[in-house]
Scaffold this motif. Sequence first.
Motif, PDB file in Angstrom:
ATOM      1  N   ALA A   5       0.866  -1.184   0.000  1.00  0.00           N
ATOM      2  CA  ALA A   5       0.000   0.000   0.000  1.00  0.00           C
ATOM      3  C   ALA A   5       0.902   1.233   0.000  1.00  0.00           C
ATOM      4  CB  ALA A   5      -0.910   0.008   1.216  1.00  0.00           C
ATOM      5  N   HIS A   6       0.716   2.102  -0.986  1.00  0.00           N
ATOM      6  CA  HIS A   6       1.553   3.294  -1.130  1.00  0.00           C
ATOM      7  C   HIS A   6       0.713   4.528  -0.803  1.00  0.00           C
ATOM      8  CE1 HIS A   6       3.725   6.235  -4.065  1.00  0.00           C
ATOM      9  NE2 HIS A   6       4.049   6.459  -2.809  1.00  0.00           N
ATOM     10  N   VAL A   7       1.096   5.213   0.269  1.00  0.00           N
ATOM     11  CA  VAL A   7       0.386   6.388   0.779  1.00  0.00           C
ATOM     12  C   VAL A   7       1.364   7.554   0.815  1.00  0.00           C
ATOM     13  CG1 VAL A   7      -0.919   7.339   2.729  1.00  0.00           C
ATOM     14  CG2 VAL A   7      -1.072   4.890   2.197  1.00  0.00           C
ATOM     15  N   LEU A 181       8.459   4.599  -6.043  1.00  0.00           N
ATOM     16  CA  LEU A 181       7.220   5.153  -5.500  1.00  0.00           C
ATOM     17  C   LEU A 181       7.520   6.549  -4.968  1.00  0.00           C
ATOM     18  CD1 LEU A 181       5.918   2.072  -3.441  1.00  0.00           C
ATOM     19  CD2 LEU A 181       5.934   2.439  -5.925  1.00  0.00           C
ATOM     20  N   SER A 182       6.689   7.531  -5.327  1.00  0.00           N
ATOM     21  CA  SER A 182       6.943   8.915  -4.923  1.00  0.00           C
ATOM     22  C   SER A 182       5.644   9.665  -4.700  1.00  0.00           C
ATOM     23  CB  SER A 182       7.794   9.637  -5.982  1.00  0.00           C
ATOM     24  OG  SER A 182       7.168   9.586  -7.251  1.00  0.00           O
ATOM     25  N   GLY A 183       5.763  10.921  -4.250  1.00  0.00           N
ATOM     26  CA  GLY A 183       4.611  11.777  -3.962  1.00  0.00           C
ATOM     27  C   GLY A 183       4.913  13.212  -4.366  1.00  0.00           C
ATOM     28  N   HIS A 184       4.658  14.162  -3.415  1.00  0.00           N
ATOM     29  CA  HIS A 184       5.059  15.568  -3.527  1.00  0.00           C
ATOM     30  C   HIS A 184       4.129  16.427  -4.373  1.00  0.00           C
ATOM     31  CE1 HIS A 184       7.655  19.021  -3.332  1.00  0.00           C
ATOM     32  NE2 HIS A 184       7.956  18.989  -4.617  1.00  0.00           N
ATOM     33  N   LEU A 185       3.662  15.954  -5.522  1.00  0.00           N
ATOM     34  CA  LEU A 185       2.918  16.804  -6.454  1.00  0.00           C
ATOM     35  C   LEU A 185       1.423  16.789  -6.229  1.00  0.00           C
ATOM     36  CD1 LEU A 185       4.837  15.939  -9.762  1.00  0.00           C
ATOM     37  CD2 LEU A 185       5.248  17.841  -8.189  1.00  0.00           C
ATOM     38  N   LEU A 203       9.392   1.209 -13.355  1.00  0.00           N
ATOM     39  CA  LEU A 203       8.005   1.672 -13.327  1.00  0.00           C
ATOM     40  C   LEU A 203       7.846   2.679 -12.194  1.00  0.00           C
ATOM     41  CD1 LEU A 203       5.075   1.231 -14.442  1.00  0.00           C
ATOM     42  CD2 LEU A 203       4.803  -0.484 -12.631  1.00  0.00           C
ATOM     43  N   GLN A 204       7.229   3.826 -12.495  1.00  0.00           N
ATOM     44  CA  GLN A 204       6.960   4.812 -11.452  1.00  0.00           C
ATOM     45  C   GLN A 204       5.500   4.744 -11.040  1.00  0.00           C
ATOM     46  OE1 GLN A 204       7.051   9.003 -12.709  1.00  0.00           O
ATOM     47  NE2 GLN A 204       7.212   8.278 -14.828  1.00  0.00           N
ATOM     48  N   VAL A 205       5.287   4.805  -9.724  1.00  0.00           N
ATOM     49  CA  VAL A 205       3.933   4.914  -9.177  1.00  0.00           C
ATOM     50  C   VAL A 205       3.928   6.156  -8.308  1.00  0.00           C
ATOM     51  CG1 VAL A 205       2.125   3.855  -7.799  1.00  0.00           C
ATOM     52  CG2 VAL A 205       3.594   2.427  -9.252  1.00  0.00           C
ATOM     53  N   HIS A 206       3.240   7.160  -8.798  1.00  0.00           N
ATOM     54  CA  HIS A 206       3.263   8.480  -8.183  1.00  0.00           C
ATOM     55  C   HIS A 206       1.844   8.789  -7.701  1.00  0.00           C
ATOM     56  CE1 HIS A 206       5.027  12.522  -7.749  1.00  0.00           C
ATOM     57  NE2 HIS A 206       3.791  12.918  -7.938  1.00  0.00           N
ATOM     58  N   VAL A 207       1.624   8.736  -6.378  1.00  0.00           N
ATOM     59  CA  VAL A 207       0.282   8.945  -5.846  1.00  0.00           C
ATOM     60  C   VAL A 207       0.066  10.411  -5.488  1.00  0.00           C
ATOM     61  CG1 VAL A 207       0.096   6.583  -4.990  1.00  0.00           C
ATOM     62  CG2 VAL A 207       0.963   8.375  -3.479  1.00  0.00           C
ATOM     63  N   GLY A 208      -1.214  10.755  -5.286  1.00  0.00           N
ATOM     64  CA  GLY A 208      -1.558  12.096  -4.845  1.00  0.00           C
ATOM     65  C   GLY A 208      -1.469  12.205  -3.329  1.00  0.00           C
ATOM     66  N   THR A 209      -2.421  12.895  -2.739  1.00  0.00           N
ATOM     67  CA  THR A 209      -2.417  13.078  -1.291  1.00  0.00           C
ATOM     68  C   THR A 209      -3.483  12.197  -0.642  1.00  0.00           C
ATOM     69  OG1 THR A 209      -2.898  14.628   0.514  1.00  0.00           O
ATOM     70  CG2 THR A 209      -3.815  15.172  -1.634  1.00  0.00           C
ATOM     71  N   PHE A 222      -4.709   6.746  -2.735  1.00  0.00           N
ATOM     72  CA  PHE A 222      -3.503   5.986  -2.461  1.00  0.00           C
ATOM     73  C   PHE A 222      -3.477   4.820  -3.427  1.00  0.00           C
ATOM     74  CE2 PHE A 222      -6.511   3.657   0.175  1.00  0.00           C
ATOM     75  CZ  PHE A 222      -6.042   2.344   0.211  1.00  0.00           C
ATOM     76  N   ALA A 223      -2.406   4.040  -3.416  1.00  0.00           N
ATOM     77  CA  ALA A 223      -2.258   2.949  -4.381  1.00  0.00           C
ATOM     78  C   ALA A 223      -2.094   1.613  -3.671  1.00  0.00           C
ATOM     79  CB  ALA A 223      -1.056   3.195  -5.293  1.00  0.00           C
ATOM     80  N   LEU A 224      -2.643   0.578  -4.287  1.00  0.00           N
ATOM     81  CA  LEU A 224      -2.362  -0.795  -3.899  1.00  0.00           C
ATOM     82  C   LEU A 224      -1.600  -1.455  -5.038  1.00  0.00           C
ATOM     83  CD1 LEU A 224      -5.731  -1.973  -2.296  1.00  0.00           C
ATOM     84  CD2 LEU A 224      -3.607  -1.363  -1.114  1.00  0.00           C
ATOM     85  N   LEU A 225      -0.453  -2.017  -4.733  1.00  0.00           N
ATOM     86  CA  LEU A 225       0.386  -2.654  -5.737  1.00  0.00           C
ATOM     87  C   LEU A 225       0.509  -4.134  -5.420  1.00  0.00           C
ATOM     88  CD1 LEU A 225       1.730   0.340  -4.912  1.00  0.00           C
ATOM     89  CD2 LEU A 225       3.234  -0.270  -6.768  1.00  0.00           C
TER      90      LEU A 225
END
Length: 272
Positions: A5-7, A181-185, A203-209, A222-225
């Motif tokens: 889970a990517h938060v 996996l990243s965020g910020h934007l 592969l990039q997985v860039h989630v929001g807030t 958020f993302a589930l991978l």
Amino acid sequence: MKRVAHVSDLHFGRTDHALRHALIEAVNAAKPDLVAVTGDFTQRARRRQYSAARAFLERIEAPWMAVPGNHDISLDNLWQRFFRPWRRYREFICDDLCPVHVQDGLVVVGLNTVNRFRWQSGRVRWLQMRTVSRVFSEHEGIKVVLAHHPFEQDADIKKTLMRDAERAMERLSDCGADLVLSGHLHRWRTEPFLSAKHGAQVLQVHVGTGLSTRLRGQDNDFALLDLDADTADVTRMVARQGRFVPEGTRHFRVRDGGWVEATGGPVGAPEG
């Protein structure tokens, strides 16, 4: 198969309070093997904001790991920002700024990309890149990097990309990284990197807030991978009417050394 889970970008101090329980409930219900949090736990690095972030983490039932974001060091207290920038992050979140998580079939390394001297922009710490290379060479499994700042972003983004980001991506590709996996934007993006010299190897997985009220035109998510050696199924979980629900899954497979989307629809189109 491993589930992550990517938060990101929780921003305690400026959160949608109604979503706090919903996010915890959705993450725990997914039963991930690991919860990865890519920074910006707080809005202004205040102690009470860190305390709320720590209380949130303690409700996560799975193992978790994290890296700091630029909001996790002080903006207005310059002495603290320049001389003791990580004090509260280390106290409340994690003492390790380059954490490593290894379990059967999964290897994850976190990078601290925060630049205390340029608060908004990130930086690549080459000593930490050496840690990534060493850890990835010592362990087998799908290899994942966590970072707050993206190493690539869309052309319409006004924020400055990290200096040397493309060279850093080449280094990550060389040492065997499969995903970043990243965020910020506060913006969702899931694509193979275009800048890697070996093609779409990472592969990039860039989630929001996850919780912030600063949505910038997109929903809280958020993302589930679901990951194994040569597949990555990425599900976007979006806030709808007070709960997080799946809004499409994209299926990626490794073909000829690079990630390709395995669905028949157009790139970026969610599945029903």
